[in-house]
Write a protein that holds these residues in place. Structure first.
Motif, PDB file in Angstrom:
ATOM      1  N   PRO A  30       0.804  -1.232   0.000  1.00 21.40           N
ATOM      2  CA  PRO A  30       0.000   0.000   0.000  1.00 21.40           C
ATOM      3  C   PRO A  30       0.836   1.281   0.000  1.00 21.40           C
ATOM      4  O   PRO A  30       0.423   2.289  -0.580  1.00 21.40           O
ATOM      5  N   SER A  31       1.983   1.231   0.648  1.00 21.51           N
ATOM      6  CA  SER A  31       2.787   2.447   0.736  1.00 21.51           C
ATOM      7  C   SER A  31       4.259   2.112   0.899  1.00 21.51           C
ATOM      8  O   SER A  31       4.618   0.992   1.302  1.00 21.51           O
ATOM      9  N   ALA A  49       3.820  10.092  -5.612  1.00 18.64           N
ATOM     10  CA  ALA A  49       2.588   9.781  -6.334  1.00 18.64           C
ATOM     11  C   ALA A  49       2.125   8.376  -5.970  1.00 18.64           C
ATOM     12  O   ALA A  49       2.805   7.656  -5.242  1.00 18.64           O
ATOM     13  N   ASP A  50       0.963   8.025  -6.498  1.00 20.31           N
ATOM     14  CA  ASP A  50       0.494   6.635  -6.435  1.00 20.31           C
ATOM     15  C   ASP A  50       0.944   5.932  -7.713  1.00 20.31           C
ATOM     16  O   ASP A  50       0.883   6.510  -8.808  1.00 20.31           O
ATOM     17  N   TYR A  51       1.383   4.690  -7.559  1.00 18.30           N
ATOM     18  CA  TYR A  51       1.828   3.902  -8.713  1.00 18.30           C
ATOM     19  C   TYR A  51       1.009   2.617  -8.805  1.00 18.30           C
ATOM     20  O   TYR A  51       0.817   1.923  -7.798  1.00 18.30           O
ATOM     21  N   TYR A  52       0.534   2.320 -10.017  1.00 20.31           N
ATOM     22  CA  TYR A  52      -0.311   1.151 -10.246  1.00 20.31           C
ATOM     23  C   TYR A  52       0.309   0.244 -11.306  1.00 20.31           C
ATOM     24  O   TYR A  52       0.734   0.728 -12.361  1.00 20.31           O
ATOM     25  N   CYS A  53       0.322  -1.056 -11.039  1.00 23.71           N
ATOM     26  CA  CYS A  53       0.669  -2.011 -12.079  1.00 23.71           C
ATOM     27  C   CYS A  53      -0.622  -2.484 -12.748  1.00 23.71           C
ATOM     28  O   CYS A  53      -1.709  -2.376 -12.173  1.00 23.71           O
ATOM     29  N   GLN A  54      -0.490  -3.015 -13.946  1.00 23.36           N
ATOM     30  CA  GLN A  54      -1.677  -3.435 -14.717  1.00 23.36           C
ATOM     31  C   GLN A  54      -1.283  -4.559 -15.670  1.00 23.36           C
ATOM     32  O   GLN A  54      -0.199  -4.555 -16.253  1.00 23.36           O
ATOM     33  N   GLY A 106      -3.348  -3.439 -10.087  1.00 22.02           N
ATOM     34  CA  GLY A 106      -2.990  -3.664  -8.700  1.00 22.02           C
ATOM     35  C   GLY A 106      -3.643  -2.596  -7.839  1.00 22.02           C
ATOM     36  O   GLY A 106      -4.193  -1.609  -8.343  1.00 22.02           O
ATOM     37  N   GLY A 107      -3.591  -2.803  -6.528  1.00 19.76           N
ATOM     38  CA  GLY A 107      -4.248  -1.876  -5.612  1.00 19.76           C
ATOM     39  C   GLY A 107      -3.571  -0.527  -5.483  1.00 19.76           C
ATOM     40  O   GLY A 107      -4.143   0.400  -4.898  1.00 19.76           O
ATOM     41  N   GLY A 108      -2.370  -0.403  -6.016  1.00 23.65           N
ATOM     42  CA  GLY A 108      -1.653   0.865  -5.957  1.00 23.65           C
ATOM     43  C   GLY A 108      -0.700   0.959  -4.786  1.00 23.65           C
ATOM     44  O   GLY A 108      -0.959   0.384  -3.716  1.00 23.65           O
ATOM     45  N   THR A 109       0.401   1.665  -5.004  1.00 19.98           N
ATOM     46  CA  THR A 109       1.392   1.928  -3.961  1.00 19.98           C
ATOM     47  C   THR A 109       1.613   3.428  -3.865  1.00 19.98           C
ATOM     48  O   THR A 109       1.941   4.074  -4.861  1.00 19.98           O
ATOM     49  N   LYS A 110       1.406   3.959  -2.677  1.00 18.06           N
ATOM     50  CA  LYS A 110       1.632   5.391  -2.457  1.00 18.06           C
ATOM     51  C   LYS A 110       3.109   5.585  -2.107  1.00 18.06           C
ATOM     52  O   LYS A 110       3.577   5.095  -1.075  1.00 18.06           O
ATOM     53  N   LEU A 111       3.812   6.289  -2.972  1.00 19.18           N
ATOM     54  CA  LEU A 111       5.226   6.564  -2.754  1.00 19.18           C
ATOM     55  C   LEU A 111       5.387   7.933  -2.110  1.00 19.18           C
ATOM     56  O   LEU A 111       4.947   8.949  -2.664  1.00 19.18           O
TER      57      LEU A 111
END
Lengths: 121, 110
Positions: B8-9, B83-88, B102-107
């Motif tokens: 998540p982060s 930013a938030d990063y999403y895989c797809q 993906g659920g996203g990762t907040k960097l």
């Protein structure tokens, strides 16, 4: 310059309908598959629907099948999403996205700024 | 159905390398794409087909994919990378078209 501009969002009551539009420019719209992707407040991205170049194939997220209809008008360079029987969990920002022409996979190389749909009484 | 798992982060100091993972069963057999999303903005494609960069994306952004994990690495991290990063991926096994994020990762840049 590729541009995608969504419109049509707003506040609607549960069970109501809304039609989203996406105006495309800067590329040959008729040669690209297009998708709608949504993002609920504070949540991640969720693909909603896809339409092929000539409208002969359409696909939907299971939870919107039978309620949402994706369409396009290549003469008007426009993409649409008709949303019926709206529910509270449809509340989201809806993005219009251009699919890359890569035939081996699907990804989105350009996105609009999104239009907010709020379903609430 | 296929699931993509992201932390998540995460946080990183400026100048360091951020490594964001995306887990999925045998994800190495799929093409993975990554998006950056800043608050109030639309997502931007930063890596596609595991390792390729769209024009205009700095070389500091790189991707890899093997086994059950795909990775987005951001070297020499700057404050503007927060930013938030999403895989797809595209799950092509089904007769239905399944585009998965993906659920996203907040960097966070410290």
């Amino acid at each position: 310059e590729v541009q995608l501009v969504e419109s049509g969002g707003g506040l609607v009551q549960p069970g109501g309908s809304l039609r989203l539009s996406c105006a495309a420019s800067g590329f040959t719209f008729s040669t690209y598959s297009m998708s709608w992707v949504r993002q609920a407040p504070g949540k991640g991205l969720e693909w909603v629907a896809n339409i092929k170049q000539d409208e002969n194939e359409k696909y939907y997220l299971d939870s919107v099948k039978g309620r949402f209809t994706i369409s396009r008008d290549n003469a008007k360079n426009s993409l649409y999403l008709l949303m019926n029987t709206l529910r509270a969990d449809d509340t989201a920002v809806y993005f219009c996205a251009r699919e890359s022409p890569d035939m081996a996979t699907i990804f989105f190389d350009y996105w609009g700024q999104g239009t907010l749909v709020t379903v609430s009484s | 159905s296929y699931v993509l798992t992201q932390p998540p982060s995460m946080s990183v100091a400026p100048g360091e390398t951020a490594t964001i993972t995306c887990g999925g069963i045998n994800i190495g057999s799929k093409s993975v794409h990554w998006y950056q999303q800043k608050p109030g903005q639309a997502p931007v494609l930063v890596v596609y087909d595991d390792t390729a960069r769209p024009s205009g994306i700095p070389e500091r952004f790189s991707g890899s994919n093997s086994g059950n994990t795909a990775t987005l690495a951001i070297s020499r991290v700057k404050a503007g990378d927060e930013a938030d990063y999403y895989c797809q991926v595209w799950d092509s096994r089904s007769v239905h078209l399944h585009v998965l994020f993906g659920g996203g990762t907040k960097l966070t840049v410290l």
